[in-house]
Design a protein around this motif. Structure first.
Motif, PDB file in Angstrom:
ATOM      1  N   LYS A 143       1.420  -1.282  -0.023  1.00 30.53           N
ATOM      2  CA  LYS A 143       0.056   0.295  -0.007  1.00 30.53           C
ATOM      3  C   LYS A 143       0.821   1.334  -0.199  1.00 30.53           C
ATOM      4  O   LYS A 143       0.177   1.962  -0.831  1.00 30.53           O
ATOM      5  CB  LYS A 143      -0.904  -0.113   1.126  1.00 30.53           C
ATOM      6  N   VAL A 144       1.562   1.113   0.902  1.00 27.59           N
ATOM      7  CA  VAL A 144       2.892   2.345   1.189  1.00 27.59           C
ATOM      8  C   VAL A 144       3.697   2.879   0.066  1.00 27.59           C
ATOM      9  O   VAL A 144       4.117   3.496  -0.495  1.00 27.59           O
ATOM     10  CB  VAL A 144       3.664   2.066   2.144  1.00 27.59           C
ATOM     11  N   SER A 145       4.297   1.868  -0.945  1.00 27.08           N
ATOM     12  CA  SER A 145       5.563   1.462  -1.956  1.00 27.08           C
ATOM     13  C   SER A 145       5.486   0.581  -2.796  1.00 27.08           C
ATOM     14  O   SER A 145       6.031   0.822  -3.765  1.00 27.08           O
ATOM     15  CB  SER A 145       7.029   1.518  -0.631  1.00 27.08           C
ATOM     16  N   GLY A 146       4.230  -0.160  -2.947  1.00 30.62           N
ATOM     17  CA  GLY A 146       4.621  -1.323  -4.335  1.00 30.62           C
ATOM     18  C   GLY A 146       4.623  -2.584  -3.661  1.00 30.62           C
ATOM     19  O   GLY A 146       4.634  -2.482  -2.594  1.00 30.62           O
ATOM     20  N   SER A 147       4.421  -3.622  -4.350  1.00 29.30           N
ATOM     21  CA  SER A 147       5.058  -5.132  -4.395  1.00 29.30           C
ATOM     22  C   SER A 147       5.992  -4.939  -4.382  1.00 29.30           C
ATOM     23  O   SER A 147       7.056  -4.285  -4.302  1.00 29.30           O
ATOM     24  CB  SER A 147       4.600  -6.294  -6.392  1.00 29.30           C
ATOM     25  N   ARG A 148       6.311  -6.385  -3.619  1.00 27.72           N
ATOM     26  CA  ARG A 148       7.940  -6.102  -3.426  1.00 27.72           C
ATOM     27  C   ARG A 148       8.366  -5.588  -2.412  1.00 27.72           C
ATOM     28  O   ARG A 148       9.321  -5.619  -1.996  1.00 27.72           O
ATOM     29  CB  ARG A 148       9.252  -6.012  -4.300  1.00 27.72           C
ATOM     30  N   GLY A 195       6.834 -12.445 -11.801  1.00 27.09           N
ATOM     31  CA  GLY A 195       5.919 -13.142 -11.168  1.00 27.09           C
ATOM     32  C   GLY A 195       7.100 -14.680 -10.306  1.00 27.09           C
ATOM     33  O   GLY A 195       6.456 -15.724  -9.677  1.00 27.09           O
ATOM     34  N   LYS A 196       8.393 -13.563 -10.043  1.00 23.83           N
ATOM     35  CA  LYS A 196       9.323 -15.077 -10.057  1.00 23.83           C
ATOM     36  C   LYS A 196       8.896 -14.562  -7.673  1.00 23.83           C
ATOM     37  O   LYS A 196       9.287 -13.269  -7.849  1.00 23.83           O
ATOM     38  CB  LYS A 196      10.406 -14.446 -10.155  1.00 23.83           C
ATOM     39  N   ASP A 197       8.985 -14.995  -7.009  1.00 23.49           N
ATOM     40  CA  ASP A 197       9.089 -15.065  -5.579  1.00 23.49           C
ATOM     41  C   ASP A 197       8.171 -14.072  -5.520  1.00 23.49           C
ATOM     42  O   ASP A 197       8.783 -13.374  -4.262  1.00 23.49           O
ATOM     43  CB  ASP A 197      10.271 -14.722  -5.203  1.00 23.49           C
ATOM     44  N   ARG A 255       5.869 -13.913  -3.089  1.00 23.57           N
ATOM     45  CA  ARG A 255       4.850 -14.607  -2.055  1.00 23.57           C
ATOM     46  C   ARG A 255       6.468 -14.255  -0.984  1.00 23.57           C
ATOM     47  O   ARG A 255       7.183 -14.619  -0.871  1.00 23.57           O
ATOM     48  CB  ARG A 255       4.156 -16.170  -2.235  1.00 23.57           C
ATOM     49  N   GLY A 256       5.915 -13.086  -0.037  1.00 27.65           N
ATOM     50  CA  GLY A 256       6.334 -13.267   1.066  1.00 27.65           C
ATOM     51  C   GLY A 256       7.925 -12.097   1.159  1.00 27.65           C
ATOM     52  O   GLY A 256       7.679 -11.268  -0.112  1.00 27.65           O
ATOM     53  N   ILE A 257       9.156 -12.154   1.636  1.00 27.52           N
ATOM     54  CA  ILE A 257      10.348 -11.489   1.641  1.00 27.52           C
ATOM     55  C   ILE A 257      11.412 -12.400   1.082  1.00 27.52           C
ATOM     56  O   ILE A 257      12.634 -11.857   1.224  1.00 27.52           O
ATOM     57  CB  ILE A 257      10.219 -10.867   2.470  1.00 27.52           C
ATOM     58  N   ILE A 258      11.181 -12.976   0.047  1.00 27.03           N
ATOM     59  CA  ILE A 258      12.575 -13.858  -0.857  1.00 27.03           C
ATOM     60  C   ILE A 258      13.176 -12.697  -1.537  1.00 27.03           C
ATOM     61  O   ILE A 258      14.087 -12.475  -1.605  1.00 27.03           O
ATOM     62  CB  ILE A 258      12.327 -15.018  -1.313  1.00 27.03           C
ATOM     63  N   ARG A 259      12.616 -12.268  -2.173  1.00 26.84           N
ATOM     64  CA  ARG A 259      13.025 -10.893  -3.366  1.00 26.84           C
ATOM     65  C   ARG A 259      12.454 -10.140  -3.624  1.00 26.84           C
ATOM     66  O   ARG A 259      11.180 -10.248  -3.930  1.00 26.84           O
ATOM     67  CB  ARG A 259      12.627 -12.144  -5.105  1.00 26.84           C
ATOM     68  N   VAL A 260      13.183  -9.362  -3.356  1.00 28.36           N
ATOM     69  CA  VAL A 260      12.299  -7.718  -2.382  1.00 28.36           C
ATOM     70  C   VAL A 260      13.120  -6.517  -3.564  1.00 28.36           C
ATOM     71  O   VAL A 260      13.881  -7.179  -3.687  1.00 28.36           O
ATOM     72  CB  VAL A 260      11.925  -7.129  -1.095  1.00 28.36           C
ATOM     73  N   HIS A 261      12.916  -5.244  -3.027  1.00 26.17           N
ATOM     74  CA  HIS A 261      13.159  -4.460  -3.627  1.00 26.17           C
ATOM     75  C   HIS A 261      13.828  -3.129  -2.257  1.00 26.17           C
ATOM     76  O   HIS A 261      15.333  -2.928  -2.758  1.00 26.17           O
ATOM     77  CB  HIS A 261      12.439  -3.101  -4.202  1.00 26.17           C
ATOM     78  N   GLN A 262      13.990  -4.380  -1.243  1.00 28.95           N
ATOM     79  CA  GLN A 262      14.406  -3.160   0.037  1.00 28.95           C
ATOM     80  C   GLN A 262      15.011  -4.217   0.775  1.00 28.95           C
ATOM     81  O   GLN A 262      13.987  -4.902   1.328  1.00 28.95           O
ATOM     82  CB  GLN A 262      14.493  -1.800   0.492  1.00 28.95           C
ATOM     83  N   PHE A 263      16.514  -4.256   1.267  1.00 28.44           N
ATOM     84  CA  PHE A 263      16.553  -5.308   2.779  1.00 28.44           C
ATOM     85  C   PHE A 263      17.823  -4.328   3.147  1.00 28.44           C
ATOM     86  O   PHE A 263      18.364  -3.342   2.723  1.00 28.44           O
ATOM     87  CB  PHE A 263      17.175  -6.566   2.182  1.00 28.44           C
ATOM     88  N   ASP A 264      18.318  -5.315   4.087  1.00 31.28           N
ATOM     89  CA  ASP A 264      19.252  -5.063   5.075  1.00 31.28           C
ATOM     90  C   ASP A 264      20.180  -5.903   4.777  1.00 31.28           C
ATOM     91  O   ASP A 264      19.680  -7.127   4.989  1.00 31.28           O
ATOM     92  CB  ASP A 264      19.043  -4.322   6.596  1.00 31.28           C
ATOM     93  N   LYS A 265      22.012  -5.790   4.853  1.00 26.34           N
ATOM     94  CA  LYS A 265      22.599  -6.527   4.798  1.00 26.34           C
ATOM     95  C   LYS A 265      24.115  -5.931   5.784  1.00 26.34           C
ATOM     96  O   LYS A 265      24.602  -5.460   5.517  1.00 26.34           O
ATOM     97  CB  LYS A 265      22.698  -6.542   3.294  1.00 26.34           C
ATOM     98  N   VAL A 266      24.524  -7.370   6.110  1.00 26.25           N
ATOM     99  CA  VAL A 266      26.159  -7.143   6.380  1.00 26.25           C
ATOM    100  C   VAL A 266      27.227  -7.484   5.515  1.00 26.25           C
ATOM    101  O   VAL A 266      26.627  -9.302   5.350  1.00 26.25           O
ATOM    102  CB  VAL A 266      26.296  -7.857   8.104  1.00 26.25           C
ATOM    103  N   GLU A 267      27.709  -6.931   5.342  1.00 17.54           N
ATOM    104  CA  GLU A 267      28.684  -7.340   3.976  1.00 17.54           C
ATOM    105  C   GLU A 267      30.340  -7.371   4.128  1.00 17.54           C
ATOM    106  O   GLU A 267      30.806  -6.358   4.364  1.00 17.54           O
ATOM    107  CB  GLU A 267      28.635  -6.784   2.666  1.00 17.54           C
TER     108      GLU A 267
END
Length: 419
Positions: free
Chosen positions: A154-159, A265-267, A269-281
């Protein structure tokens, strides 16, 4: 960029690399030709400039008709020099164009082929056997009050999504655990900028075939990073760094942004493939001869983190055709996802040899004090996607989720209860 000395001395190795990647090897001969033409153009221009310099000395000593003849010859020579310099510039531009598009030379031990031609190095742990029907991470997250994808859309769109309550706490726990492990192993913890200049994004190799994955702010001519590998690689751009005491290791904690172009159409559902995430690299600068050893170390640290969250996983040696342009070799760690009945990638670690160092002009001094190109490597220690494997593998019949022992101190809980 690849080392042109390798190209000249062993062009067949570069051809084999292109075949391993499933890419056109004709570019190797085109690059060889461009390199030869540039060197020839440089030699021609240098020769004419030397002749022009010598003629200038003769003019200074000449008189009368001899001087006039030399001046006429000088004007002709000046025109030839300008033409030779233009030819040199054109040859250098063509070489740079071809040099920039040739990906890194694949490590000889990496498997050939595409996405499905990986080699399984090992499997660790056994997939859990439930005496109830397991629920996927999205339903678990909603029941726990940890995840809200509807309001994210609703706020930002799909994924897009919200991590809420224990979901936000769980991500912070994972990333803090990763950061603590990195620091304990001698990494310098960094919180880098997530907007970078075009030359830094291009220098890491992300503006080639996968440029459509990157978010660009056109008005500011800046790019949102998909991994803190990018700003960490740019940290020492155009520098000569001191590697006399060994590799430099950094760990970057950042938000990451990916357009996920081409994954319709891939992934979904849920948070497997999203536009924004956090990470320690993790990111390493080292001398080229240390790169393979550092790569093994990064993989070991990734496995140490996976052991701490107590999930079954496997390590795969990624095939050449599935490597990014900058990687010579890459290992992925994939965790078991029970409701999908398969392994999904949680981490990867890449040995980029001197490819990024050459593009970003990152050098060190060898034992003789001569500048040499540094090697770079990267590897993921934790990211938002880990929540998927953690929730699904540690779920219990009543809808609660057991917290792995290593995370309990960060969460202050042994069990996440449904709300």
């Amino acid at each position: 960029m690849i080392d042109l000395r390798t190209l000249r001395e062993n062009p067949e190795a570069v051809r084999v690399s292109q075949r391993t990647r499933g890419e056109d090897e004709a570019v190797v001969d085109a690059l060889l030709t461009a390199d030869e033409r540039r060197r020839s153009a440089v030699a021609a221009a240098d020769g004419l400039r030397a002749e022009q310099k010598q003629l200038g000395k003769q003019v200074g000593r000449a008189h009368g008709e001899e001087r006039d003849a030399l001046l006429t010859k000088g004007r002709e020579l000046a025109a030839n020099v300008r033409a030779a310099e233009a030819a040199q510039s054109a040859a250098e531009a063509k070489l740079a164009e071809l040099h920039a598009v040739v990906p890194n030379v694949v490590h000889p031990a990496a498997p050939a082929g595409g996405e499905d031609d990986y080699v399984v190095v090992k499997e660790v742990g056994r997939p859990p056997v439930f005496d109830f029907e397991p629920v996927d991470h999205l339903d678990l997250g909603v029941r726990l009050g940890a995840l809200d994808v509807e309001r994210g859309a609703k706020v930002s769109g799909s994924r897009f999504y919200f991590l809420t309550g224990v979901g936000a706490q769980l991500q912070l726990a994972l990333l803090n655990l990763a950061a603590a492990q990195a620091v304990a192993n001698g990494f310098t913890l960094m919180i880098p900028p997530v907007l970078v200049r075009p030359e830094i994004m291009a220098g890491t190799g992300f503006l080639g075939a996968h440029a459509n994955e990157v978010y660009r702010l056109a008005e500011d001519d800046l790019y949102l990073v998909g991994t803190s590998e990018v700003p960490l690689a740019g940290y020492h751009a155009d520098e000569i760094i001191d590697l006399s005491a060994g590799p430099r290791r950094y760990a970057g904690w950042s938000s990451c942004f990916r357009r996920e172009a081409g994954t319709y159409g891939k992934d979904t559902r849920g948070i497997i493939r999203v536009h924004q995430f956090d990470k320690v690299e993790m990111f390493v600068y080292c001398q080229p001869e240390d790169a393979d050893r550092e790569h093994a170390g990064l993989l070991a640290w990734e496995e140490e983190m996976l052991a701490k969250i107590e999930v079954p996983y496997r390590v795969i040696d990624v095939a050449g055709g599935d490597l990014g342009a900058s990687a010579a070799r890459k290992f992925d760690c994939e965790a078991w996802v029970p409701t999908q009945g398969r392994y999904r990638e949680l981490t990867s670690t890449s040995n980029c040899t001197t490819y990024q160092g050459r593009r970003l002009s990152i050098r060190y001094r060898d034992e003789n004090g001569r500048p040499q190109v540094a090697a770079t490597l990267n590897g993921t220690l934790a990211t938002t996607r880990w929540i998927v494997a953690l929730l699904e593998n540690h779920q219990q019949a009543d809808g609660s989720v057991r917290v792995p022992t290593a995370l309990q101190a960060y969460l202050g809980k042994e069990v996440l209860e449904p709300v």
